[in-house]
Design a protein around this motif. Structure first.
Motif, short mmCIF file in Angstrom:
data_model
loop_
_atom_site.label_atom_id
_atom_site.label_comp_id
_atom_site.label_asym_id
_atom_site.label_seq_id
_atom_site.Cartn_x
_atom_site.Cartn_y
_atom_site.Cartn_z
N THR A 171 0.82 -1.21 0.00
CA THR A 171 0.00 0.00 0.00
C THR A 171 0.85 1.27 0.00
N THR A 202 -3.70 1.71 4.94
CA THR A 202 -4.79 0.74 4.90
C THR A 202 -6.16 1.36 4.66
N SER A 205 -7.62 0.61 0.80
CA SER A 205 -6.96 -0.54 0.18
C SER A 205 -7.73 -1.08 -1.01
N GLN A 208 -7.04 1.05 -3.91
CA GLN A 208 -5.65 0.87 -4.33
C GLN A 208 -5.46 -0.44 -5.07
#
Length: 286
Positions: A171, A202, A205, A208
């Motif tokens: 991440t 986080t 996520s 992402q």
């Protein structure tokens, strides 16, 4: 493979396991018996010149803090020469099946790597032990290596299973591509096995992992390190969306199931969530 065929195979597999009580494994994965094989599947697929090139590449993989076999046993990690052969053979058989499926009917028979995603049907499971052991099983072949990529931003026990201190990971890289791949890949302490942790960013996520950046990352890992089999660990498929969005970037997906405690409805829901065409099979865990 449609859902009905997969589920019938799972029922048959479960019935066969329940009839076999000649051993009790000490590790997490329910073992299956492996027929003796005269040669190694991965090595057999490699032409001699590629084998030599891989050996040269593998010599460059660092392992500054090797993990002892005593620690590997304590952490329930598989290793060559372990006494519980049934467990070791179970992971070897899984490795062989994944490679055989990858090469069956494909023009790519040169032993190229594959990207395998593992996710659990158990909504409370965040263990990375099975993905780690699968990565180790790929690396047991002296001509191959493995890279475990942890894409579970909600917490896993990866740090407990490696000797290198872990900091930035997936991440962080997706947020700041200036980090570079070298900053997020760590030696595991196990020969020919490297790891990438989930990272510290986080909050977004799912966004992402579904981004073009994540697709590029997996593409880059697969093509920059052709000798490395890539294992992707994700959160439980029925509890989060990460597994569903990541599966489209992977060659194969495997669902792990807690033995004796998961319903067929839950397994069917997990297969449907990923898409039956993307699911290679199911691993029952003890």
């Amino acid at each position: 493979m449609d859902n009905s065929k997969l589920l019938r195979a799972l029922e048959k597999n479960k019935a066969q396991r329940s009839q076999s009580a000649d051993f009790e494994p000490e590790s997490e994965t329910k073992p299956v018996r492996e027929k003796p094989r005269a040669s190694n599947v991965i090595t057999d697929l490699l032409p001699q010149e590629q084998r030599l090139a891989r050996q040269a590449s593998l010599e460059l993989m660092p392992n500054p803090d090797p993990m002892s076999k005593a620690d590997m046993k304590k952490n329930k990690l598989v290793y060559s020469g372990m006494k519980n052969r049934a467990v070791l053979n179970a992971y070897r058989e899984l490795r062989i099946k994944l490679i055989e499926k990858s090469t069956a009917g494909s023009a790519n028979t040169n032993g190229g790597n594959i990207v395998v995603m593992l996710t659990s049907v158990d909504v409370n499971s965040h263990s990375i032990l099975t993905p780690m052991n699968l990565a180790i099983s790929f690396a047991l072949d002296l001509n191959s290596s493995a890279l475990l990529v942890d894409c579970n931003p909600y917490g896993s026990d990866l740090q407990r299973l490696v000797t290198s201190p872990l900091s930035v990971g997936v991440t962080d890289y997706l947020k700041d591509r200036a980090l570079g791949l070298d900053r997020i890949i760590y030696p595991s302490g196990i020969d020919r096995v490297a790891v990438i942790p989930a990272g510290n960013e986080t909050g977004i996520s799912v966004e992402q992992f579904s981004s073009q950046g994540m697709e590029h990352l997996i593409y880059e890992l697969k093509n920059r390190y052709p000798d490395r089999f890539i294992v992707i660990n994700t959160p439980p498929v029925l509890a989060n969306s990460e597994a569903r969005v990541l599966s489209k970037f992977c060659d194969q997906s495997v669902i792990t199931v807690p033995y004796g405690s998961a319903s067929m409805d839950a397994i069917e829901d997990a297969v449907e969530a990923l898409g039956a065409e993307r699911v290679t099979g199911v691993v029952y865990q003890q």
